[in-house]
Design a protein around this motif. Structure first.
Motif, PDB file in Angstrom:
ATOM      1  N   THR A  42      44.186  50.621  42.434  1.00  0.00           N
ATOM      2  CA  THR A  42      45.313  49.918  43.048  1.00  0.00           C
ATOM      3  C   THR A  42      45.460  48.472  42.592  1.00  0.00           C
ATOM      4  O   THR A  42      46.558  47.928  42.639  1.00  0.00           O
ATOM      5  N   HIS A  43      44.366  47.830  42.201  1.00  0.00           N
ATOM      6  CA  HIS A  43      44.442  46.456  41.691  1.00  0.00           C
ATOM      7  C   HIS A  43      43.072  46.050  41.166  1.00  0.00           C
ATOM      8  O   HIS A  43      42.114  46.797  41.273  1.00  0.00           O
ATOM      9  N   GLY A  44      43.008  44.838  40.590  1.00  0.00           N
ATOM     10  CA  GLY A  44      41.840  44.472  39.813  1.00  0.00           C
ATOM     11  C   GLY A  44      40.704  43.784  40.541  1.00  0.00           C
ATOM     12  O   GLY A  44      39.710  43.419  39.905  1.00  0.00           O
ATOM     13  N   THR A  80      41.537  52.355  56.371  1.00  0.00           N
ATOM     14  CA  THR A  80      40.581  51.983  55.332  1.00  0.00           C
ATOM     15  C   THR A  80      40.447  50.463  55.279  1.00  0.00           C
ATOM     16  O   THR A  80      41.148  49.742  55.991  1.00  0.00           O
ATOM     17  N   HIS A  81      39.527  49.982  54.431  1.00  0.00           N
ATOM     18  CA  HIS A  81      39.358  48.532  54.210  1.00  0.00           C
ATOM     19  C   HIS A  81      39.059  47.800  55.516  1.00  0.00           C
ATOM     20  O   HIS A  81      39.627  46.754  55.807  1.00  0.00           O
ATOM     21  N   PHE A  82      38.140  48.372  56.310  1.00  0.00           N
ATOM     22  CA  PHE A  82      37.704  47.706  57.546  1.00  0.00           C
ATOM     23  C   PHE A  82      36.202  47.940  57.730  1.00  0.00           C
ATOM     24  O   PHE A  82      35.641  48.899  57.195  1.00  0.00           O
ATOM     25  N   GLY A 109      46.837  50.971  49.022  1.00  0.00           N
ATOM     26  CA  GLY A 109      46.119  49.871  48.393  1.00  0.00           C
ATOM     27  C   GLY A 109      45.972  48.729  49.383  1.00  0.00           C
ATOM     28  O   GLY A 109      46.165  48.889  50.589  1.00  0.00           O
ATOM     29  N   ASP A 110      45.620  47.556  48.870  1.00  0.00           N
ATOM     30  CA  ASP A 110      45.534  46.380  49.739  1.00  0.00           C
ATOM     31  C   ASP A 110      46.930  45.791  49.871  1.00  0.00           C
ATOM     32  O   ASP A 110      47.587  45.495  48.862  1.00  0.00           O
ATOM     33  N   THR A 111      47.371  45.578  51.086  1.00  0.00           N
ATOM     34  CA  THR A 111      48.721  45.054  51.268  1.00  0.00           C
ATOM     35  C   THR A 111      48.915  44.521  52.682  1.00  0.00           C
ATOM     36  O   THR A 111      48.174  44.866  53.598  1.00  0.00           O
ATOM     37  N   GLY A 162      33.305  54.374  51.365  1.00  0.00           N
ATOM     38  CA  GLY A 162      33.110  53.101  52.055  1.00  0.00           C
ATOM     39  C   GLY A 162      34.050  52.049  51.521  1.00  0.00           C
ATOM     40  O   GLY A 162      34.465  52.097  50.362  1.00  0.00           O
ATOM     41  N   HIS A 163      34.431  51.090  52.389  1.00  0.00           N
ATOM     42  CA  HIS A 163      35.389  50.033  52.068  1.00  0.00           C
ATOM     43  C   HIS A 163      36.724  50.668  51.648  1.00  0.00           C
ATOM     44  O   HIS A 163      37.349  51.333  52.467  1.00  0.00           O
ATOM     45  N   ALA A 164      37.167  50.503  50.397  1.00  0.00           N
ATOM     46  CA  ALA A 164      38.447  51.110  49.981  1.00  0.00           C
ATOM     47  C   ALA A 164      38.227  52.303  49.051  1.00  0.00           C
ATOM     48  O   ALA A 164      39.179  52.790  48.443  1.00  0.00           O
ATOM     49  N   SER A 205      37.309  42.990  42.467  1.00  0.00           N
ATOM     50  CA  SER A 205      36.020  43.638  42.194  1.00  0.00           C
ATOM     51  C   SER A 205      35.637  44.650  43.275  1.00  0.00           C
ATOM     52  O   SER A 205      34.875  45.580  43.003  1.00  0.00           O
ATOM     53  N   ASP A 206      36.182  44.487  44.482  1.00  0.00           N
ATOM     54  CA  ASP A 206      35.860  45.473  45.529  1.00  0.00           C
ATOM     55  C   ASP A 206      36.683  46.755  45.381  1.00  0.00           C
ATOM     56  O   ASP A 206      36.614  47.642  46.230  1.00  0.00           O
ATOM     57  N   HIS A 207      37.446  46.844  44.270  1.00  0.00           N
ATOM     58  CA  HIS A 207      38.242  48.055  44.015  1.00  0.00           C
ATOM     59  C   HIS A 207      37.953  48.678  42.648  1.00  0.00           C
ATOM     60  O   HIS A 207      38.165  49.867  42.460  1.00  0.00           O
ATOM     61  N   ILE A 208      37.504  47.839  41.710  1.00  0.00           N
ATOM     62  CA  ILE A 208      37.229  48.398  40.363  1.00  0.00           C
ATOM     63  C   ILE A 208      35.803  48.098  39.911  1.00  0.00           C
ATOM     64  O   ILE A 208      35.470  48.305  38.748  1.00  0.00           O
TER      65      ILE A 208
HETATM   66 ZN   LIG Z   1      40.194  44.849  48.807  1.00  0.00          ZN
END
Ligand SMILES: [Zn+2]
Length: 238
Positions: free
Chosen positions: A55-57, A201-203, A151-153, A13-15, A59-62
């Motif tokens: 992919t980055h810091g 992803t991320h939707f 990642g997010d971009t 879910g999410h990313a 909170s919705d990723h780590i």
């Molecule tokens: Zn994100």
């Protein structure tokens, strides 16, 4: 099958994704389950993984890295230098911190860090801690196929360079809009990358993320042979 040869992608879910490779390894991408509104009960704990790929810091990723790494002891936790240092300081073991252009091997897979256009920070102790630049990855599988984890971009022109150098067979691309590119830019990302199998992803996680797989199909309708492979959270593409 859509991916074939034992490659499976399960959308937590999410990313957050679980990648199962042709050689039977498990890669957990950007684990966030606590407070993630779309995670199914089955995946509240995504289970053991050989590699955590970050992919980055944000909170919705780590959000669950510290707890899940402690519980499951992955062989490697891959992250940008500053994010890796931060997690190391939180007690996460086996952090492999590297930077864009670099390739590391873990669990018999190769991971190349590539660019992404976004930001990377976390709220910690009432302060905003910046965690270096965000990034994507090219994952080279045991059968030499390559998966691009964007990642997010936003879209950026050097996606053409990523396409030229690494010729990804599959790309996991954000499409939700607002915090990342939406379907309009993601369609151009597909053209720049030259990729034909795309996993959105991320939707859909919450109302702001309005991009949809069908909107991506519409925006990219000129791309011959394109397969947009979407599932609902808990679902697996194989
Ligand atoms: Zn994100």
């Amino acid at each position: 099958m859509a991916l074939g040869n034992g490659l499976r992608l399960t959308w937590v879910g999410h990313a957050t994704w679980i990648m199962e490779t042709p050689g039977g390894k498990r890669v957990l991408i950007d684990p966030w389950v606590t407070g993630n509104p779309v995670v199914t009960d089955e995946h509240r704990d995504p289970g053991p993984a050989d590699v955590f790929l970050l992919t980055h810091g944000h909170s919705d990723h780590i959000g669950d890295v510290v707890e899940l790494a402690s519980k499951h002891s992955p062989e490697a936790v891959l992250a940008m230098v500053e994010l890796g240092g931060y997690l190391d300081g939180k007690g996460v073991e086996n952090v492999v911190a590297f930077n864009k252009g670099g390739t590391v091997e873990a669990a018999g897979l190769r991971f190349t860090m590539v660019d992404a256009r976004h930001s990377s920070s976390i709220e910690d102790g009432g302060a905003t801690v910046y965690l270096g630049e965000p990034n994507g990855y090219i994952v080279t599988l045991e059968d030499d196929r390559r998966v691009y984890v964007a990642g997010d971009t936003s879209v950026f022109g050097d996606m053409a360079l990523i396409g030229r150098l690494y010729r990804p067979d599959v790309a996991i691309l954000p499409i939700g809009d607002h915090f990342t590119m939406g379907p309009f830019e993601a369609a151009e990302a597909i053209r720049l990358l030259g990729v034909r199998k795309v996993v959105p992803t991320h939707f859909g996680t919450f109302g702001l993320l309005t991009g949809t797989p069908n909107a991506l199909r519409s925006e990219a309708s000129d791309v011959t042979g394109l397969e947009v492979l979407d599932v609902i959270p808990g679902g697996t593409i194989e």
